[in-house]
Design an enzyme around this catalytic site. Structure first.
Site, PDB file in Angstrom:
ATOM      1  N   LYS A  22       0.838  -1.214   0.000  1.00 23.61           N
ATOM      2  CA  LYS A  22       0.000   0.000   0.000  1.00 23.61           C
ATOM      3  C   LYS A  22       0.868   1.258   0.000  1.00 23.61           C
ATOM      4  O   LYS A  22       0.666   2.156  -0.810  1.00 23.61           O
ATOM      5  CB  LYS A  22      -0.907   0.004   1.234  1.00 23.61           C
ATOM      6  N   ASN A  23       1.830   1.307   0.900  1.00 24.42           N
ATOM      7  CA  ASN A  23       2.597   2.545   1.060  1.00 24.42           C
ATOM      8  C   ASN A  23       3.583   2.799  -0.074  1.00 24.42           C
ATOM      9  O   ASN A  23       4.134   3.893  -0.176  1.00 24.42           O
ATOM     10  CB  ASN A  23       3.330   2.554   2.412  1.00 24.42           C
ATOM     11  N   CYS A 117      -5.219  13.162  13.085  1.00 19.70           N
ATOM     12  CA  CYS A 117      -5.290  11.746  12.772  1.00 19.70           C
ATOM     13  C   CYS A 117      -5.266  11.001  14.090  1.00 19.70           C
ATOM     14  O   CYS A 117      -4.623  11.437  15.039  1.00 19.70           O
ATOM     15  CB  CYS A 117      -4.091  11.379  11.915  1.00 19.70           C
ATOM     16  N   ARG A 122       0.486  14.424  13.309  1.00 18.33           N
ATOM     17  CA  ARG A 122       0.947  14.247  11.934  1.00 18.33           C
ATOM     18  C   ARG A 122       0.856  15.504  11.071  1.00 18.33           C
ATOM     19  O   ARG A 122       0.121  15.548  10.078  1.00 18.33           O
ATOM     20  CB  ARG A 122       0.208  13.093  11.267  1.00 18.33           C
ATOM     21  N   ASP A 305       4.658   0.696  12.129  1.00 20.21           N
ATOM     22  CA  ASP A 305       3.497   0.008  11.557  1.00 20.21           C
ATOM     23  C   ASP A 305       3.400  -1.462  11.975  1.00 20.21           C
ATOM     24  O   ASP A 305       2.415  -2.131  11.650  1.00 20.21           O
ATOM     25  CB  ASP A 305       3.527   0.092  10.016  1.00 20.21           C
ATOM     26  N   ARG A 397      -8.749  -0.532   4.811  1.00 17.24           N
ATOM     27  CA  ARG A 397      -7.928   0.508   4.183  1.00 17.24           C
ATOM     28  C   ARG A 397      -6.587  -0.069   3.730  1.00 17.24           C
ATOM     29  O   ARG A 397      -6.018   0.396   2.749  1.00 17.24           O
ATOM     30  CB  ARG A 397      -7.644   1.640   5.178  1.00 17.24           C
TER      31      ARG A 397
HETATM   32  C1  UD1 Z   1       4.330   6.924   6.553  1.00 16.22           C
HETATM   33  C2  UD1 Z   1       3.487   5.706   6.322  1.00 16.22           C
HETATM   34  C3  UD1 Z   1       2.910   5.202   7.649  1.00 16.22           C
HETATM   35  C4  UD1 Z   1       4.028   4.992   8.659  1.00 16.22           C
HETATM   36  C5  UD1 Z   1       4.899   6.231   8.774  1.00 16.22           C
HETATM   37  C6  UD1 Z   1       6.127   6.019   9.645  1.00 16.22           C
HETATM   38  C7  UD1 Z   1       2.637   6.086   4.093  1.00 16.22           C
HETATM   39  C8  UD1 Z   1       1.469   6.413   3.232  1.00 16.22           C
HETATM   40  N1  UD1 Z   1       2.410   6.050   5.403  1.00 16.22           N
HETATM   41  O1  UD1 Z   1       3.471   7.936   7.078  1.00 16.22           O
HETATM   42  O2  UD1 Z   1       2.237   3.970   7.400  1.00 16.22           O
HETATM   43  O3  UD1 Z   1       3.465   4.706   9.925  1.00 16.22           O
HETATM   44  O4  UD1 Z   1       5.374   6.630   7.472  1.00 16.22           O
HETATM   45  O5  UD1 Z   1       6.885   4.953   9.174  1.00 16.22           O
HETATM   46  O6  UD1 Z   1       3.716   5.822   3.608  1.00 16.22           O
HETATM   47  N2  UD1 Z   1       6.134  14.775  10.825  1.00 16.22           N
HETATM   48  C9  UD1 Z   1       6.081  16.131  11.096  1.00 16.22           C
HETATM   49  N3  UD1 Z   1       5.975  16.995  10.041  1.00 16.22           N
HETATM   50  C10 UD1 Z   1       5.897  16.588   8.745  1.00 16.22           C
HETATM   51  C11 UD1 Z   1       5.944  15.211   8.469  1.00 16.22           C
HETATM   52  C12 UD1 Z   1       6.065  14.326   9.530  1.00 16.22           C
HETATM   53  O7  UD1 Z   1       6.135  16.531  12.258  1.00 16.22           O
HETATM   54  O8  UD1 Z   1       5.780  17.427   7.854  1.00 16.22           O
HETATM   55  C13 UD1 Z   1       6.268  13.796  11.932  1.00 16.22           C
HETATM   56  C14 UD1 Z   1       5.027  12.912  12.074  1.00 16.22           C
HETATM   57  O9  UD1 Z   1       4.031  13.537  12.868  1.00 16.22           O
HETATM   58  C15 UD1 Z   1       5.633  11.679  12.743  1.00 16.22           C
HETATM   59  C16 UD1 Z   1       7.025  11.594  12.100  1.00 16.22           C
HETATM   60  O10 UD1 Z   1       7.299  12.893  11.604  1.00 16.22           O
HETATM   61  O11 UD1 Z   1       5.765  11.875  14.126  1.00 16.22           O
HETATM   62  C17 UD1 Z   1       7.158  10.597  10.980  1.00 16.22           C
HETATM   63  O12 UD1 Z   1       6.062  10.743  10.095  1.00 16.22           O
HETATM   64  P1  UD1 Z   1       6.138  10.391   8.551  1.00 16.22           P
HETATM   65  O13 UD1 Z   1       7.318   9.554   8.253  1.00 16.22           O
HETATM   66  O14 UD1 Z   1       5.965  11.643   7.760  1.00 16.22           O
HETATM   67  O15 UD1 Z   1       4.828   9.518   8.368  1.00 16.22           O
HETATM   68  P2  UD1 Z   1       3.944   9.454   7.069  1.00 16.22           P
HETATM   69  O16 UD1 Z   1       4.814   9.694   5.893  1.00 16.22           O
HETATM   70  O17 UD1 Z   1       2.727  10.256   7.265  1.00 16.22           O
END
Ligand code: UD1
Length: 418
Positions: A22-23, A117, A122, A305, A397
């Protein structure tokens, strides 16, 4: 609303196929916005998040067709709007992945800010700051991220933390920028590598994917390509936890064990016997699991995850384990539901202490997010008696026909609609 009814206590035996990740598929589908040519993809899983992405891309004007041979063709030759509306973004946070490609190819994008979320705040500040560093004029207006740039310009971008979709969004923006972009502190997840491989097939110049420093030399335009999405390492890991909890012997086909980071070694520590080949994983479990400590961390460390699913195994383990969640601040919502099944778990901030019990007992529980749902199913497979898992739309999902696959392995599980 659909529920899963599980009668626990049957060991799992048999063979199943792991679906596409999925990701990996989500950013790859969004990458189709970067060219007017057709992108042909195989191994795209049939999931609700994928259906939402099709809906979003269709709304932007992308033609998305699922062919009978299970390939998907995406053509963005007539993009009609550059706006991703709240109705779609609110149901799937990964919709933010259209921001980078739209801005890079069309010089403009309006993407609704994803809301809060369940598993944590996030924010998307790193996506925004990164695009601003590439020269975008970017602001928040009426709940939308509004970005403009005649042409993005390469720059060195260092994100404050490692972000998976942030790295993907910036990589998709930088491939069409003028000059060189260096992404420092980049995510090293296999899904980032898979996206980079597709972009390279489309004509992008990318080096260093899979490391924390990705170097991208922008090109004028990209062209069509064909790509097979990598297998889902989290789905595979979830089935391994299921056999760990319920016992038995299973074979996972079409898997990619080399992408599974710390998951396989953690499960071996818990007592599973695991053998791997290039595209298969065989796992068996004949004893009670051993308690294993874990700390979630970016790839190749133990994946956030997989935390909820391994916690279900620890709930049944011999001994006490300490789990530390470092990625998301509110990712313990499965704990109170696991307690309803008889688990002994205490939470102190980011730390969970799990005192393993010899038996769980079936009960009605409620899924709260995607991976939490999987952990409740795993616990239910091992629990005595009947477990009803409610609100499984979360599960749908991200898992393709999970109950069918579990039935194929001999589990007593069915979907009920009332
Ligand atoms: C992706 C995965 C999700 C997984 C996560 C961490 C997808 C679609 N989803 O989510 O399944 O659990 O990686 O491995 O690929 N953060 C900020 N600001 C930002 C971006 C992130 O503060 O602009 C923080 C987030 O709140 C979190 C951390 O950084 O605490 C890591 O998040 P991130 O790696 O961005 O997760 P996703 O990409 O949303």
């Amino acid at each position: 609303m659909d529920k899963l009814r599980i009668i626990g206590g049957t060991p799992l035996t048999g063979e199943i196929s792991i679906s596409g990740a999925k990701n990996a598929a989500l950013p790859i589908l969004c990458a189709s916005l970067l060219t007017a040519d057709t992108i042909t993809l195989t191994n795209v899983p049939k999931l609700n998040d994928i259906a939402t992405t099709f809906k979003l891309l269709n709304q932007l004007g992308v033609k998305a067709v699922r062919n009978s041979d299970d390939s998907v063709c995406m053509t963005a030759d007539q993009v009609t709007t550059l706006e991703a509306p709240y109705e779609l973004v609110k149901t799937m946070r990964a919709s933010i992945l259209v921001l980078g490609p739209l801005l890079a190819r069309f010089g403009e994008a309006r993407v609704s800010l994803p809301g809060g979320c369940a598993i944590g705040q996030r924010p998307v500040d790193q996506h925004i700051q990164g695009l601003a560093a590439l020269g975008a004029d970017i602001k928040i207006e009426h709940g939308f991220v509004v970005a403009r740039a005649t042409r993005l310009k390469g720059a060195v971008v260092r994100t404050d933390m490692v972000t998976v979709t942030g790295t993907e969004n910036l990589m998709m923006a930088a491939v069409l920028a003028e000059g060189q972009t260096i992404l420092e502190n980049a995510a090293r997840e296999p899904e980032v590598i898979d996206l980079a491989k597709l972009l390279i097939k489309m004509g992008a110049k990318i080096k260093g994917h899979g490391t924390d420093r990705i170097v991208i030399d922008g090109v004028e335009s990209l062209h069509g390509a064909t790509h097979r999405v990598i297998p889902d390492r989290i789905e595979a890991g979830s089935f391994l936890c299921a056999v760990g909890a319920a016992g038995g012997k299973i074979m996972l086909r079409d898997a990619a064990p080399e992408t599974m980071g710390a998951t396989i070694s953690k499960l071996q520590e818990a007592g599973l016997h695991i053998a791997v080949g290039p595209d298969w994983i065989e796992a068996s479990m004949s004893t009670r699991p051993k308690a294993v400590d874990m700390r979630t961390i970016e790839y190749p460390g133990f994946a956030t995850d997989m935390q909820a699913q391994l916690m279900a195994l620890n709930a049944l383990a011999d001994g006490t384990s300490v789990i530390v969640e470092t990625i998301f601040e509110n990712r313990y919502m499965h704990v109170q539901e696991l307690r309803r099944l008889g688990a002994h778990i205490d939470i102190d901030g980011h730390t969970a202490i799990v005192r393993g019990v010899p038996k769980l007992s079936g009960a009605t529980v409620m899924a709260t997010d995607l991976r939490a749902s999987a952990s409740l199913v795993i616990a239910g497979l091992a629990a005595e008696g009947e477990t009803l898992v409610e609100r499984i739309y979360h599960l749908d999902r991200g898992y393709e026909r999970m109950e069918h696959k579990l039935r194929q392995l001999g589990a007593n599980i069915e979907r009920t609609t009332h």
